[in-house]
Scaffold this active site. Structure first.
Site, PDB file in Angstrom:
ATOM      1  N   SER A   1      -4.513   3.306 -18.176  1.00 15.66           N
ATOM      2  CA  SER A   1      -5.789   3.742 -17.620  1.00 15.66           C
ATOM      3  C   SER A   1      -6.159   5.174 -17.986  1.00 15.66           C
ATOM      4  O   SER A   1      -7.251   5.643 -17.667  1.00 15.66           O
ATOM      5  CB  SER A   1      -5.802   3.556 -16.105  1.00 15.66           C
ATOM      6  OG  SER A   1      -5.002   4.522 -15.491  1.00 15.66           O
TER       7      SER A   1
ATOM      8  N   GLY B   1       0.826  -1.201   0.000  1.00  5.74           N
ATOM      9  CA  GLY B   1       0.000   0.000   0.000  1.00  5.74           C
ATOM     10  C   GLY B   1       0.856   1.244   0.000  1.00  5.74           C
ATOM     11  O   GLY B   1       2.072   1.172   0.164  1.00  5.74           O
ATOM     12  N   PRO B   2       0.218   2.419  -0.187  1.00  2.00           N
ATOM     13  CA  PRO B   2       0.959   3.677  -0.221  1.00  2.00           C
ATOM     14  C   PRO B   2       1.631   3.966   1.129  1.00  2.00           C
ATOM     15  O   PRO B   2       1.295   3.332   2.120  1.00  2.00           O
ATOM     16  CB  PRO B   2      -0.111   4.728  -0.551  1.00  2.00           C
ATOM     17  CG  PRO B   2      -1.416   4.051  -0.484  1.00  2.00           C
ATOM     18  CD  PRO B   2      -1.211   2.584  -0.407  1.00  2.00           C
ATOM     19  N   PRO B   3       2.562   4.928   1.153  1.00  9.09           N
ATOM     20  CA  PRO B   3       3.254   5.248   2.402  1.00  9.09           C
ATOM     21  C   PRO B   3       2.290   5.764   3.473  1.00  9.09           C
ATOM     22  O   PRO B   3       1.311   6.421   3.146  1.00  9.09           O
ATOM     23  CB  PRO B   3       4.227   6.362   2.007  1.00  9.09           C
ATOM     24  CG  PRO B   3       4.317   6.324   0.537  1.00  9.09           C
ATOM     25  CD  PRO B   3       3.047   5.743   0.034  1.00  9.09           C
ATOM     26  N   GLY B   4       2.571   5.445   4.717  1.00 15.88           N
ATOM     27  CA  GLY B   4       1.831   6.031   5.836  1.00 15.88           C
ATOM     28  C   GLY B   4       0.468   5.432   6.108  1.00 15.88           C
ATOM     29  O   GLY B   4      -0.338   6.021   6.814  1.00 15.88           O
ATOM     30  N   VAL B   5       0.168   4.249   5.562  1.00 16.63           N
ATOM     31  CA  VAL B   5      -1.135   3.647   5.839  1.00 16.63           C
ATOM     32  C   VAL B   5      -1.063   2.618   6.962  1.00 16.63           C
ATOM     33  O   VAL B   5      -2.037   1.942   7.256  1.00 16.63           O
ATOM     34  CB  VAL B   5      -1.759   2.988   4.593  1.00 16.63           C
ATOM     35  CG1 VAL B   5      -2.144   4.040   3.580  1.00 16.63           C
ATOM     36  CG2 VAL B   5      -0.832   1.977   3.989  1.00 16.63           C
ATOM     37  N   GLY B   6       0.105   2.492   7.581  1.00 11.21           N
ATOM     38  CA  GLY B   6       0.194   1.641   8.767  1.00 11.21           C
ATOM     39  C   GLY B   6       0.813   0.274   8.544  1.00 11.21           C
ATOM     40  O   GLY B   6       0.614  -0.618   9.351  1.00 11.21           O
ATOM     41  N   LYS B   7       1.585   0.090   7.486  1.00  9.35           N
ATOM     42  CA  LYS B   7       2.172  -1.222   7.220  1.00  9.35           C
ATOM     43  C   LYS B   7       3.188  -1.588   8.302  1.00  9.35           C
ATOM     44  O   LYS B   7       3.101  -2.652   8.906  1.00  9.35           O
ATOM     45  CB  LYS B   7       2.851  -1.219   5.844  1.00  9.35           C
ATOM     46  CG  LYS B   7       1.890  -0.926   4.703  1.00  9.35           C
ATOM     47  CD  LYS B   7       2.580  -1.029   3.357  1.00  9.35           C
ATOM     48  CE  LYS B   7       3.630   0.032   3.112  1.00  9.35           C
ATOM     49  NZ  LYS B   7       3.112   1.407   3.116  1.00  9.35           N
ATOM     50  N   THR B   8       4.123  -0.665   8.536  1.00  9.05           N
ATOM     51  CA  THR B   8       5.145  -0.951   9.535  1.00  9.05           C
ATOM     52  C   THR B   8       4.531  -1.100  10.912  1.00  9.05           C
ATOM     53  O   THR B   8       4.856  -2.022  11.661  1.00  9.05           O
ATOM     54  CB  THR B   8       6.205   0.170   9.544  1.00  9.05           C
ATOM     55  OG1 THR B   8       6.694   0.334   8.222  1.00  9.05           O
ATOM     56  CG2 THR B   8       7.340  -0.173  10.468  1.00  9.05           C
TER      57      THR B   8
ATOM     58  N   LYS C   1      -7.937   6.064  -6.581  1.00  2.57           N
ATOM     59  CA  LYS C   1      -8.244   7.103  -7.559  1.00  2.57           C
ATOM     60  C   LYS C   1      -9.449   7.921  -7.125  1.00  2.57           C
ATOM     61  O   LYS C   1      -9.459   9.148  -7.231  1.00  2.57           O
ATOM     62  CB  LYS C   1      -8.497   6.469  -8.925  1.00  2.57           C
ATOM     63  CG  LYS C   1      -7.226   5.953  -9.587  1.00  2.57           C
ATOM     64  CD  LYS C   1      -7.544   5.218 -10.868  1.00  2.57           C
ATOM     65  CE  LYS C   1      -6.259   4.809 -11.574  1.00  2.57           C
ATOM     66  NZ  LYS C   1      -6.519   4.002 -12.768  1.00  2.57           N
TER      67      LYS C   1
END
Ligand SMILES: Nc1ncnc2c1ncn2[C@@H]1O[C@H](COP(=O)(O)OP(=O)(O)O)[C@@H](O)[C@H]1O
Ligand SMILES: [Mg+2]
Length: 553
Positions: A459, A136-143, A502
């Protein structure tokens, strides 16, 4: 006798004398302490044998010999590694659910999937730990999800980034014969963890490089393969180490750059960006209390209104995740901390005005959307590693040429898409209400700002067709409408990826209508109700439907 021989001879005599007197040289003391540790250590048999051989060699070496230090450092590693040490797993699913909920807002589906994996570990303790990959994009809570899982399971957490790692030996280590050789990152992390079953987070596996120094992805393949990783061989350690109890969690912004075999080893969990409403909840419940506490402030001293948070979200940040938002909150709290050291009894309520006063004026204007667009401009939607983005396609007529020029750093797929759009428009001129004379006299120039950012993918097809139709018919497209979809030469609209990102990007930019491929209708399920209810969606499976929605005139 040569000088060296003489030195050696004298040193042997000195040793003999020291032995006789019962005095220990420092080296001898060191070797003895290593031997004691070796006798106590719980090592696999083969490792113990090898270590004893090294220790005997060390005993015979003079301390000045270069090999002495090398062998000693190596033995220290062997003795420190947790060959058999592990932490017991805490497999209480209710506890795990509580921990996940305590640390993260929303993400219901992801949390369920994580709990399912933990349930399997609980029912079958011999099951191989899963290899998860958060995308996912940065800062969505992966880490931070990774940290939560470690906390829920009671495992040690170790993390390192693979971003920009080119050299296979970074992962696998250098052979001991090299000067300055070290174990690779994996063995280093195991050593730091002190147990052989930590949760090991491999961050940014999509940024893995490769060059003449070897292919780290190949090493990673072996590390993540449950059939091989119980005998992982680090070049430095030169002994098989069992990694099968490690809980691996990888993170990536995109899966496009990952080698297929690597992808097949992992269980992919996708995280997408947050809507304004979700960000507000995350800020209220998680980021604000945490940043306030970290700055040493209390809820009595500092309150932040919802409006102020909303301003931070829409006016100061433009991102899919919460990283920037977190940073701004930290900055706010630091500024206030300074104030409270002077007067600890004060109370402050942060309003939008106060935000502007403390942080300066907002860097983003909310309605980034262009109010009126001239003929030849269409609003497209793109998906990038950083989330969704609004992107304008501009087309203009160029006299004295029949050529088509395309600029804005577009990749091959997008350029071909532009050509297909052009051919479609030319061959359907009559239906589209286009003045054929204009077509014949002019060439066309297509540009997609921002010109310095590379763009690619199919797209943008519908936006390209809309821009060209608008240009040739001299009618402006609706500026409140954004669109995405792949096109075919025969005028079909094909589905695309990244719908949620999007649509969120369109919403952030203040767009209220979105044209999507018919086949993507099901993806709207992923959107929060507040967005589904407040925006208009038009589904098209033919180009004609796109044109009539985008160019009503
Ligand atoms: N759903 C959420 N609930 C609470 N906090 C979140 C959530 N998503 C992200 N955050 C916070 O946002 C910040 C950035 O998250 P991080 O895990 O570093 O993102 P990533 O690794 O995906 O780039 C962290 O402080 C994290 O706690
Ligand atoms: Mg991260």
């Amino acid at each position: 006798m040569s000088r060296e021989q003489r030195d050696y001879f004298l040193r042997q005599q000195l040793r003999a004398i020291q032995d006789e007197l019962g005095e220990k040289t420092p080296e001898k003391a060191e070797v003895d302490s290593l031997r004691d540790r070796l006798n106590e250590a719980d090592l696999p048999e083969s490792v113990r044998k090898e270590a004893e051989r090294d220790l005997n060699r060390l005993e015979r070496l003079p301390a000045q010999a270069p090999d002495y230090q090398v062998t000693r450092t190596y033995l220290e590693l062997v003795l420190e590694l947790p060959w058999k040490k592990r932490t017991p797993d805490l497999l209480d699913l209710n506890h795990a659910r509580d921990v996940l909920n305590e640390d993260h807002f929303g993400l219901t589906e992801i949390k369920e999937r994580i709990l399912e994996h933990l349930a399997v570990l609980k029912l079958n303790p011999n099951a191989k730990a899963p290899i998860l990959c958060f995308v996912g994009p940065p800062g969505v809570g992966k880490t931070s999800l990774g940290q939560s899982i470690a906390r829920a399971l009671g495992r040690k957490f170790e993390r390192f980034s693979l971003g920009g790692l080119h050299d296979e030996s970074e992962l696998r280590g250098h052979r001991r014969t090299y000067i300055g050789a070290m174990p690779g990152r994996i063995i280093q992390a195991i050593r730091r963890a002190g147990v052989n079953n930590p949760l090991m987070m491999l961050d940014e596996i999509d940024k893995l490089g490769r060059d003449h120094r070897g292919d780290p992805a190949a090493a990673l393949l072996e590390i993540l393969d449950p059939a091989q990783n119980n005998t992982f061989r680090d070049n430095y350690l030169d002994q098989p180490f069992d990694l099968s109890q490690v809980f691996f969690v990888c993170t990536a912004n995109t899966l496009d750059t990952l080698p297929r075999p690597l992808l097949d080893r992992m269980e992919v969990l996708r995280l997408s960006g947050y809507s304004e409403e979700e960000k507000l909840q995350i800020a209220l419940r998680y980021l604000l209390p945490r940043t306030r506490k970290d700055a040493g402030l209390t809820p009595e001293q500092v309150q932040v209104t919802d409006e102020a948070l909303r301003l931070l979200i829409t006016g100061y940040t433009r991102e899919a995740g919460c990283r920037q938002l977190d940073r701004y909150l930290q900055r706010l709290m630091r500024k206030l901390a300074l104030k409270f050291t002077e007067d600890p009894t004060a109370t402050v309520i942060i309003t939008p005005e106060k935000v502007t006063e403390l942080l300066g004026s907002r860097p983003f204007i909310p309605d980034e959307v262009r109010k009126d667009v001239p003929p030849g401009v269409a609003t497209g939607l793109a998906w990038t590693e950083a989330g969704g983005e609004v992107l304008y396609v501009e087309a203009s007529l160029v006299p004295n040429t029949r050529r088509m020029e395309i600029t804005g750093q577009l990749g091959d797929v997008m350029k071909e898409s532009a050509k297909a759009a052009q051919s479609y428009v030319l061959s359907h001129a009559r239906e589209l209400g286009i003045n054929a004379k204009r077509l014949k006299k002019f060439g066309v120039h297509i540009h997609v700002p921002a010109g310095a950012v590379p763009k690619d993918g199919p797209s943008a097809g519908v936006a390209l067709i809309t821009a060209l139709t608008s240009l040739y018919s001299d009618k402006p497209a609706r500026s409140d409408t954004a669109m995405t979809g792949e096109i075919t030469l025969t005028g079909l609209v094909l589905p695309i990826g990244g719908v949620k990102e999007k649509v969120l990007a369109a919403r952030r930019a203040g767009i209220t209508r979105v044209i999507l491929p018919k086949a993507n209708e099901k993806d709207l399920r992923d959107l929060p109700d507040s967005i589904r209810g407040s925006m208009e969606f038009i589904f098209a499976d033919r180009v004609a439907q796109v044109i009539s929605a985008a160019l009503p005139s």
